[in-house]
Design a protein around this motif. Structure first.
Motif, mmCIF file in Angstrom:
data_model
loop_
_atom_site.group_PDB
_atom_site.id
_atom_site.type_symbol
_atom_site.label_atom_id
_atom_site.label_comp_id
_atom_site.label_asym_id
_atom_site.label_seq_id
_atom_site.Cartn_x
_atom_site.Cartn_y
_atom_site.Cartn_z
ATOM 1 N N ASN A 16 0.914 -0.858 0.039
ATOM 2 C CA ASN A 16 0.209 0.201 -0.002
ATOM 3 C C ASN A 16 0.882 1.201 -0.037
ATOM 4 O O ASN A 16 0.692 2.138 -0.194
ATOM 5 C CB ASN A 16 -0.792 -0.387 0.989
ATOM 6 C CG ASN A 16 -0.365 -0.368 2.114
ATOM 7 O OD1 ASN A 16 0.458 -1.538 2.656
ATOM 8 N ND2 ASN A 16 -0.429 0.405 3.287
ATOM 9 N N GLU A 29 -3.242 -6.647 10.547
ATOM 10 C CA GLU A 29 -2.730 -6.157 9.334
ATOM 11 C C GLU A 29 -3.309 -5.394 8.422
ATOM 12 O O GLU A 29 -3.529 -4.716 7.398
ATOM 13 C CB GLU A 29 -1.877 -6.895 8.681
ATOM 14 C CG GLU A 29 -0.624 -7.768 9.024
ATOM 15 C CD GLU A 29 0.321 -7.006 9.672
ATOM 16 O OE1 GLU A 29 0.641 -6.263 8.952
ATOM 17 O OE2 GLU A 29 0.526 -6.486 10.766
ATOM 18 N N ARG A 83 -2.810 -1.825 7.270
ATOM 19 C CA ARG A 83 -2.506 -1.762 5.395
ATOM 20 C C ARG A 83 -3.301 -2.018 4.183
ATOM 21 O O ARG A 83 -4.064 -3.023 4.007
ATOM 22 C CB ARG A 83 -1.241 -3.263 5.428
ATOM 23 C CG ARG A 83 -0.543 -3.078 6.306
ATOM 24 C CD ARG A 83 1.053 -3.884 5.983
ATOM 25 N NE ARG A 83 1.554 -3.999 4.766
ATOM 26 C CZ ARG A 83 2.655 -4.750 4.187
ATOM 27 N NH1 ARG A 83 2.142 -6.305 4.474
ATOM 28 N NH2 ARG A 83 2.979 -4.784 2.532
ATOM 29 N N HIS A 114 -3.919 -4.474 1.228
ATOM 30 C CA HIS A 114 -2.764 -5.127 1.758
ATOM 31 C C HIS A 114 -3.353 -7.230 0.763
ATOM 32 O O HIS A 114 -2.565 -7.712 -0.252
ATOM 33 C CB HIS A 114 -1.560 -5.154 2.595
ATOM 34 C CG HIS A 114 -1.518 -6.624 2.743
ATOM 35 N ND1 HIS A 114 0.271 -6.719 1.963
ATOM 36 C CD2 HIS A 114 -0.698 -7.484 4.319
ATOM 37 C CE1 HIS A 114 1.167 -7.811 2.488
ATOM 38 N NE2 HIS A 114 -0.045 -8.574 3.622
#
Ligand code: AMP
Length: 287
Positions: free
Chosen positions: A63, A117, A121, A124
Motif C-alpha cells: 500500500n 494487518e 495496510r 494488502h
C-alpha cells in the motif's frame, strides 16, 4: 535447478514432472531469502518430489510505494539458497507477466482480512490473495507451504483455497527465529544495529504474554501487560498488539486461551515488523 520467467515454461516443467509421477510442492516468496524461507523449502523438499519456488515482489500488496521501492532484492543469493535447499524450479516472473496492462480482476478476502494487518495496510490482503491465487493456478501444486510468521496471511490463504475450491493442500510452517528470538524477516537487514537490539523486544513480550496465559492469566490482562511493557520502549511504535482466536482472528478476552494467538506489529527505527506466537503451539505443521 532451472530458473524460468514465463508462465508457459512453468506449465511445461510442472506437466513433465507430474507425468513422471512426481508430487509438486510449492513455496511462494518475495525473495531476499533467509532461514525462514529455507525452512519452508526444506519442508517442501521432504513432502514433494518436484519443488517449485517463486520469487516475485508483488506490487499489488504494497500500500506504500516507498515500501515497495525499498524492499530488499538479492537475486544471486536467493538462487544459491534455492539450489542448496534442493529446489527444482525457480519461477521469477516479471510484473508484466503477472499483471498485463489490461489486468482487471481482484480476489477480495472477507472478514479474516478486516482487522490487524488489514486495518493498517489497506488493500494488502486483496493484493496478496490475488497473486497467491494466480501463482497457484499456474504452478498447480499438490501442496503449498506458508510461514505462520505471517499468521493472518496463512489464515486468509487457507480460507481462500477452501472457499474457492482450489485443489491444493496448504501447510503452515513454524516461525524461524534468530538466537535472541527476533523472527527472521527480509526486513531485518534494514535495521540499524540499535534498532536490531530493540527489535528482539517484540518477540520477548509476546512470548511472555503467551506464557502468562498458559499459566491461567486472562487474555485481556496478558495483552495489557505486554502492551505497556512494549510501550515503555519509546523507540518502538506499536501498531497493534492483540490476542485473537487462531481460526476466526476475533479478539479473545476472558474465554479459555488454548486457541489464542498473540500478534504484534510495530515500527522499530523506521522498519515495520510483525510477529506472533500461539499460546499453545501446534505440535506439528498445521494444514
Ligand atoms: P515473503 O518472502 O516475506 O513473502 O515470505 C514468503 C514465505 O516465507 C511466507 O509464507 C512467509 O510466511 C514465510 N516466512 C517469512 N519469514 C519466515 C520465518 N521467519 N519463519 C517461517 N516462515 C517465514
Amino acid at each position: 535447478m532451472r530458473i524460468v520467467t514465463t508462465i508457459a515454461d512453468v506449465r511445461t516443467a510442472v506437466r513433465d514432472a507430474k507425468s513422471a509421477g512426481r508430487a509438486v510442492s510449492f513455496v511462494p516468496t518475495m525473495g531476499a531469502l533467509h532461514g525462514g524461507h529455507a525452512s519452508l523449502l526444506h519442508r517442501a523438499r521432504k513432502e514433494g518430489s518436484f519443488v517449485v519456488a517463486s520469487i516475485f515482489v508483488n506490487p499489488l500488496q504494497f500500500n506504500d510505494p516507498n515500501d515497495l521501492a525499498a524492499y530488499p532484492r538479492t537475486a544471486e543469493a536467493d538462487e544459491a539458497l534455492c539450489k542448496s535447499a534442493g529446489v527444482d524450479l525457480v519461477w521469477r516472473p516479471t510484473a508484466e507477466t503477472i499483471y498485463p496492462a489490461d489486468f482487471d480482476t481482484r480476489v477480495e478476502p472477507g472478514k479474516l482480512a478486516a482487522g490487524l494487518e488489514g486495518l493498517h495496510r489497506p488493500g494488502h490482503f486483496g493484493g496478496m490473495a490475488t497473486v497467491v491465487l494466480k501463482l497457484l493456478n499456474v504452478v498447480t501444486p499438490d501442496v503449498a507451504f506458508f510461514g505462520l510468521k505471517d499468521f493472518q496471511q496463512f489464515a486468509i490463504v487457507r480460507r481462500m483455497v477452501r472457499d474457492l475450491d482450489v485443489p491444493v493442500k496448504i501447510v503452515g510452517c513454524p516461525t524461524v527465529r534468530e538466537e535472541d528470538g527476533l523472527a527472521m524477516s527480509s526486513r531485518n537487514a534494514k535495521l540499524s544495529p540499535e534498532s536490531r537490539m530493540l527489535a528482539a523486544h517484540l518477540s520477548r513480550v509476546i512470548h511472555a504474554a503467551a506464557r502468562a496465559m498458559r499459566s491461567g492469566e486472562r487474555a485481556d490482562r496478558a495483552r495489557d501487560l505486554a502492551f505497556s511493557d512494549l510501550s515503555s520502549q519509546s523507540a518502538i511504535e506499536i501498531e497493534y498488539l492483540e490476542v485473537v482466536d487462531r481460526d476466526s482472528l476475533l479478539p479473545v478476552v476472558d474465554e479459555p486461551t488454548a486457541n489464542a494467538v498473540v500478534l504484534v506489529a510495530a515500527v522499530v527505527g523506521g522498519i515495520r515488523l510483525i510477529d506472533n506466537v500461539e499460546v499453545v503451539p501446534r505440535d506439528k505443521d498445521s494444514s
